[in-house]
Design a protein around this motif. Structure first.
Motif, PDB file in Angstrom:
ATOM      1  N   PRO A 181      17.738 -15.038  27.404  1.00 48.69           N
ATOM      2  CA  PRO A 181      16.544 -14.332  26.347  1.00 48.69           C
ATOM      3  C   PRO A 181      16.810 -14.675  24.761  1.00 48.69           C
ATOM      4  O   PRO A 181      16.038 -14.559  23.782  1.00 48.69           O
ATOM      5  CB  PRO A 181      16.108 -12.748  25.983  1.00 48.69           C
ATOM      6  CG  PRO A 181      16.832 -12.568  27.961  1.00 48.69           C
ATOM      7  CD  PRO A 181      17.645 -13.671  28.332  1.00 48.69           C
ATOM      8  N   ASP A 182      18.067 -14.886  24.359  1.00 48.61           N
ATOM      9  CA  ASP A 182      18.351 -14.715  23.172  1.00 48.61           C
ATOM     10  C   ASP A 182      18.717 -16.690  22.559  1.00 48.61           C
ATOM     11  O   ASP A 182      18.800 -16.977  21.210  1.00 48.61           O
ATOM     12  CB  ASP A 182      19.719 -14.132  23.038  1.00 48.61           C
ATOM     13  CG  ASP A 182      19.925 -13.242  22.960  1.00 48.61           C
ATOM     14  OD1 ASP A 182      18.645 -12.181  22.110  1.00 48.61           O
ATOM     15  OD2 ASP A 182      21.013 -12.579  23.127  1.00 48.61           O
ATOM     16  N   PHE A 183      17.659 -17.416  23.960  1.00 49.16           N
ATOM     17  CA  PHE A 183      18.007 -18.882  23.156  1.00 49.16           C
ATOM     18  C   PHE A 183      17.901 -18.859  22.403  1.00 49.16           C
ATOM     19  O   PHE A 183      18.337 -19.808  20.819  1.00 49.16           O
ATOM     20  CB  PHE A 183      17.895 -19.348  24.432  1.00 49.16           C
ATOM     21  CG  PHE A 183      17.134 -21.104  23.739  1.00 49.16           C
ATOM     22  CD1 PHE A 183      18.332 -21.753  24.783  1.00 49.16           C
ATOM     23  CD2 PHE A 183      15.873 -21.461  24.222  1.00 49.16           C
ATOM     24  CE1 PHE A 183      19.151 -23.099  24.402  1.00 49.16           C
ATOM     25  CE2 PHE A 183      16.090 -23.406  23.715  1.00 49.16           C
ATOM     26  CZ  PHE A 183      17.250 -23.736  24.149  1.00 49.16           C
ATOM     27  N   VAL A 184      15.567 -18.736  21.706  1.00 48.71           N
ATOM     28  CA  VAL A 184      15.624 -18.810  20.562  1.00 48.71           C
ATOM     29  C   VAL A 184      16.509 -18.343  19.393  1.00 48.71           C
ATOM     30  O   VAL A 184      16.383 -19.507  18.196  1.00 48.71           O
ATOM     31  CB  VAL A 184      13.862 -18.055  20.973  1.00 48.71           C
ATOM     32  CG1 VAL A 184      13.314 -18.959  19.012  1.00 48.71           C
ATOM     33  CG2 VAL A 184      13.219 -19.335  21.547  1.00 48.71           C
ATOM     34  N   ARG A 185      16.905 -17.767  18.967  1.00 43.96           N
ATOM     35  CA  ARG A 185      17.664 -16.899  17.942  1.00 43.96           C
ATOM     36  C   ARG A 185      18.646 -17.823  18.511  1.00 43.96           C
ATOM     37  O   ARG A 185      19.085 -18.338  17.147  1.00 43.96           O
ATOM     38  CB  ARG A 185      17.784 -15.881  18.755  1.00 43.96           C
ATOM     39  CG  ARG A 185      18.317 -14.968  16.707  1.00 43.96           C
ATOM     40  CD  ARG A 185      18.603 -13.378  17.449  1.00 43.96           C
ATOM     41  NE  ARG A 185      19.228 -13.326  18.466  1.00 43.96           N
ATOM     42  CZ  ARG A 185      20.681 -13.118  18.440  1.00 43.96           C
ATOM     43  NH1 ARG A 185      21.235 -13.721  18.064  1.00 43.96           N
ATOM     44  NH2 ARG A 185      21.387 -13.071  19.485  1.00 43.96           N
ATOM     45  N   VAL A 187      19.617 -21.024  18.514  1.00 40.90           N
ATOM     46  CA  VAL A 187      19.424 -22.045  18.124  1.00 40.90           C
ATOM     47  C   VAL A 187      19.132 -22.038  16.571  1.00 40.90           C
ATOM     48  O   VAL A 187      19.174 -23.378  16.364  1.00 40.90           O
ATOM     49  CB  VAL A 187      18.381 -22.846  19.805  1.00 40.90           C
ATOM     50  CG1 VAL A 187      17.757 -24.065  18.708  1.00 40.90           C
ATOM     51  CG2 VAL A 187      18.735 -22.906  20.891  1.00 40.90           C
ATOM     52  N   LYS A 188      17.529 -21.096  16.839  1.00 35.93           N
ATOM     53  CA  LYS A 188      17.935 -20.966  14.506  1.00 35.93           C
ATOM     54  C   LYS A 188      19.097 -20.866  14.423  1.00 35.93           C
ATOM     55  O   LYS A 188      18.807 -21.290  13.179  1.00 35.93           O
ATOM     56  CB  LYS A 188      16.701 -20.201  14.625  1.00 35.93           C
ATOM     57  CG  LYS A 188      15.274 -20.828  14.867  1.00 35.93           C
ATOM     58  CD  LYS A 188      14.237 -20.240  15.264  1.00 35.93           C
ATOM     59  CE  LYS A 188      13.207 -20.031  15.481  1.00 35.93           C
ATOM     60  NZ  LYS A 188      12.207 -18.576  15.226  1.00 35.93           N
ATOM     61  N   ALA A 189      20.092 -20.059  14.446  1.00 35.33           N
ATOM     62  CA  ALA A 189      20.977 -19.458  13.875  1.00 35.33           C
ATOM     63  C   ALA A 189      21.660 -21.197  13.940  1.00 35.33           C
ATOM     64  O   ALA A 189      22.639 -21.252  12.946  1.00 35.33           O
ATOM     65  CB  ALA A 189      21.621 -18.520  14.474  1.00 35.33           C
ATOM     66  N   PHE A 190      21.505 -21.728  15.029  1.00 32.81           N
ATOM     67  CA  PHE A 190      22.935 -22.875  15.234  1.00 32.81           C
ATOM     68  C   PHE A 190      22.402 -24.112  14.266  1.00 32.81           C
ATOM     69  O   PHE A 190      23.010 -25.101  13.291  1.00 32.81           O
ATOM     70  CB  PHE A 190      23.014 -23.378  16.053  1.00 32.81           C
ATOM     71  CG  PHE A 190      23.169 -25.139  16.122  1.00 32.81           C
ATOM     72  CD1 PHE A 190      24.403 -25.225  16.110  1.00 32.81           C
ATOM     73  CD2 PHE A 190      22.061 -26.240  16.765  1.00 32.81           C
ATOM     74  CE1 PHE A 190      25.466 -26.580  16.441  1.00 32.81           C
ATOM     75  CE2 PHE A 190      22.830 -27.488  16.270  1.00 32.81           C
ATOM     76  CZ  PHE A 190      24.478 -27.398  15.936  1.00 32.81           C
ATOM     77  N   ILE A 191      20.709 -23.971  13.727  1.00 31.57           N
ATOM     78  CA  ILE A 191      20.132 -25.154  12.608  1.00 31.57           C
ATOM     79  C   ILE A 191      20.887 -24.776  11.463  1.00 31.57           C
ATOM     80  O   ILE A 191      21.398 -25.816  11.081  1.00 31.57           O
ATOM     81  CB  ILE A 191      18.944 -24.858  12.849  1.00 31.57           C
ATOM     82  CG1 ILE A 191      18.379 -25.772  14.418  1.00 31.57           C
ATOM     83  CG2 ILE A 191      17.704 -26.024  11.957  1.00 31.57           C
ATOM     84  CD1 ILE A 191      16.412 -25.406  14.927  1.00 31.57           C
ATOM     85  N   GLN A 192      20.935 -23.072  11.531  1.00 30.47           N
ATOM     86  CA  GLN A 192      21.106 -23.130   9.375  1.00 30.47           C
ATOM     87  C   GLN A 192      22.396 -23.454   9.759  1.00 30.47           C
ATOM     88  O   GLN A 192      23.282 -23.857   8.363  1.00 30.47           O
ATOM     89  CB  GLN A 192      20.822 -21.746   9.899  1.00 30.47           C
ATOM     90  CG  GLN A 192      20.977 -21.624   8.601  1.00 30.47           C
ATOM     91  CD  GLN A 192      20.217 -21.921   7.696  1.00 30.47           C
ATOM     92  OE1 GLN A 192      18.740 -22.368   7.610  1.00 30.47           O
ATOM     93  NE2 GLN A 192      20.647 -22.260   6.583  1.00 30.47           N
ATOM     94  N   LEU A 193      22.997 -23.050  10.248  1.00 26.32           N
ATOM     95  CA  LEU A 193      25.102 -23.330  10.694  1.00 26.32           C
ATOM     96  C   LEU A 193      24.617 -24.881  10.426  1.00 26.32           C
ATOM     97  O   LEU A 193      25.578 -25.553   9.915  1.00 26.32           O
ATOM     98  CB  LEU A 193      25.554 -23.407  11.972  1.00 26.32           C
ATOM     99  CG  LEU A 193      27.279 -23.148  11.854  1.00 26.32           C
ATOM    100  CD1 LEU A 193      27.860 -22.679  11.378  1.00 26.32           C
ATOM    101  CD2 LEU A 193      27.604 -23.173  13.270  1.00 26.32           C
TER     102      LEU A 193
END
Lengths: 381, 150
Positions: A181-185, A187-193
């Motif tokens: 369930p946390d995957f999308v959130r 991955v988005k955090a990773f893109i920002q990082l």
């Protein structure tokens, strides 16, 4: 195999003709810069390389023979152990070959998940390459920078697939389990990082004068040679060869996303470096386009418990982080393959090494080998 | 470039070649002795098959088959050439001077399948140890210690 270091003196060469004779040295099988058990026998004249001979097989497990007695569900797990940095993509290639043979339609959701996982793997692999290559050249700090990002990806993988390195997540018909369930959130955090930090890479390494001097014009590979040696992936693309399988024969949802095939024409070590850095950014671009639109539905097509492939030959090609991986299955109609061949990108790329470093200094060998991004289990299989 | 053009050309120089188009790509079946001549033809214009992306062998118990997957980086047409090799006296001419990637791949096939590549510059063992006996990827290879039958 050479069991001891041999010092060869050529009696025909004297001090008068300016040569001190040849020196044969062994690099590996245990050497920190080969990142695995690769054995190179190098013939030197002074500091100049005359010949490099790779000796393989220290991690040869005969995966091709092993797969002949494994079923079409089982053999996929062995392939994670080939190119362990592209485990997802290896699994993907095998699953695709089975699907192609059995004409299984993969649900849209599974296709999205597969491409997302492939691209995350590619970023993680290039991150490790970047850190390790800088370390080969004596810069230790980049390793920690690279692992900061790579660790984030590994955590995402761990949550969804249950493993950090050998994921075994792709199965014929789709993927093994649904996304966390946390995957999308995450991955988005990773893109920002990633976006916050990618410019640091250029400040740390790319723009460094010492680094550029050791990279530019070193390990030159022309376009014709890259094709003749069967090179693929970033190695060939740095020499100007269009060889991205994602563009040439798009699989899954690659035809629906926009990304550029990164090409350089210089063909030297620095070009290969630039291609991989740019590829990471392209992978992030693909992930950004897909992450918000993952369709609802099944993550796996309904398949029989025992898979039987029809009689025939099936070949599928994918783009791993190192280049083109081909899976060639010859089926006699049973539950196990009659013959299976993995065309690994590293094997062909390594064969060009001798050609690339002949005539350059021994110190440049590691810089060139670092930009080939060799993974030894992938070469030995 | 179409399959028909390739077939027409190959039939004109090798009338005994047979074709199979049931798979993804055009398959051309030839005898081992014909391979070298065909390789030189298809490497050059207009066919330009300059990228040998897969080279392997299959043991059919009665004979061996060398399989060459070729593509062109200019017009992107892919073909598969299959050369039948005698199992008892397995030999075929090398193409390592035409496609340099063949040098490594032929060495691998030579040690795993026991195919002798005529005129190959260096056929030492690449993956196995020098004292290894037998050809592990042949179907009749037995190793009671390291092989586990499932």
């Amino acid at each position: 195999m050479y069991t001891e270091t041999q010092i060869l003196k050529d009696t025909t060469q004297t001090a008068a003709n300016g040569s001190e004779g040849e020196l044969v040295i062994n690099v590996g099988p245990q050497h920190p810069a080969t990142h695995g058990v690769l054995h190179l026998v190098i013939t030197l004249n002074g500091e100049t390389i005359k010949k490099v001979e790779p000796h393989l097989g220290y991690i040869h497990r005969s995966i091709e023979k092993m797969c002949e007695s494994l079923t079409y569900r089982q053999f996929i797990y062995v392939t994670s152990r080939m190119d362990y940095l592209s485990a997802h993509i290896n699994n993907h290639a095998c699953a695709m070959t089975v699907e192609k043979a059995m004409q299984i339609e993969v649900p849209q959701r599974a296709q999205y998940i597969r491409v997302l996982m492939d691209e995350l793997t590619r970023v993680a692999s290039h991150e490790l390459w970047w850190g390790a290559m800088a370390m080969d050249l004596g810069a230790f700090t980049p390793f920690f920078y690279a692992f900061r990002e790579r660790e984030t990806i590994n955590e995402i993988m761990e949550e969804t697939c249950g493993a950090r390195l050998t994921m075994n997540y792709m199965v014929p018909g789709g993927v093994m389990a649904d996304l966390h369930p946390d995957f999308v959130r995450k991955v988005k955090a990773f893109i920002q990082l990633f976006k916050d930090h990618i410019d640091e890479y250029d400040e740390l390494v790319t723009g460094n004068v010492i680094f550029q001097n050791r990279m530019k014009g070193i390990g030159y590979l022309s376009k014709e040679d890259a094709i003749s040696f069967g090179c693929s992936g970033p190695v060939a693309r740095a020499s100007g060869v269009n060889c991205d399988i994602r563009k040439l024969s798009p699989y899954e949802v690659y035809s629906q996303v926009e990304f550029d095939e990164v090409l350089q024409t210089e063909g030297d070590s620095f070009a290969r470096y630039l291609v991989r850095i740019a590829e990471m950014k392209q992978s992030i671009r693909i992930i950004e386009q897909l992450i918000d639109g993952i369709p609802e539905g099944d993550f796996q097509a309904k398949t029989k418990a025992v898979l039987k492939l029809p009689k025939g030959e099936f070949y599928s090609r994918v783009e791993t982080a190192r280049g083109e991986l081909g899976v060639y299955i010859v089926s006699e109609g049973g539950t196990t393959p009659y013959r299976i061949k993995f065309r690994s990108p590293g094997f062909s790329n390594l064969s060009a090494l001798d050609h690339m470093v002949r005539g350059s200094k021994i110190g440049d060998l590691m810089a060139t080998m670092g930009t080939l991004d060799l993974v030894i289990p992938d070469i030995d299989r | 470039m179409t399959n028909e053009e390739i077939k027409e050309f190959i039939t004109s120089i090798l009338p005994s070649a047979t074709y199979d188009e049931t798979g993804e790509w055009l398959n051309i079946n030839i005898e081992a002795a014909q391979w070298r001549r065909l390789a030189q033809w298809i490497r050059n214009a207009p066919f330009d098959m300059d990228y040998l992306f897969c080279l392997t062998c299959i043991d059919w118990k009665a004979h061996l088959t060398m399989v060459y997957h070729l593509t062109s980086t200019s017009h992107r047409h892919t073909i598969v050439v299959k050369a039948k090799v005698d199992r008892g006296d397995a030999q075929i001419e090398t193409v390592s001077d035409i496609w340099r990637t063949a040098e490594f791949h032929e060495r691998e096939v030579a040690e795993l399948f026991g195919v002798n590549f005529i005129n190959h510059p260096d056929l030492r063992k690449l993956i196995l140890t020098d004292d290894f006996e037998g050809y592990p990827l042949r179907k009749d290879f037995e190793d009671p210690v390291n092989m586990i039958r499932l």
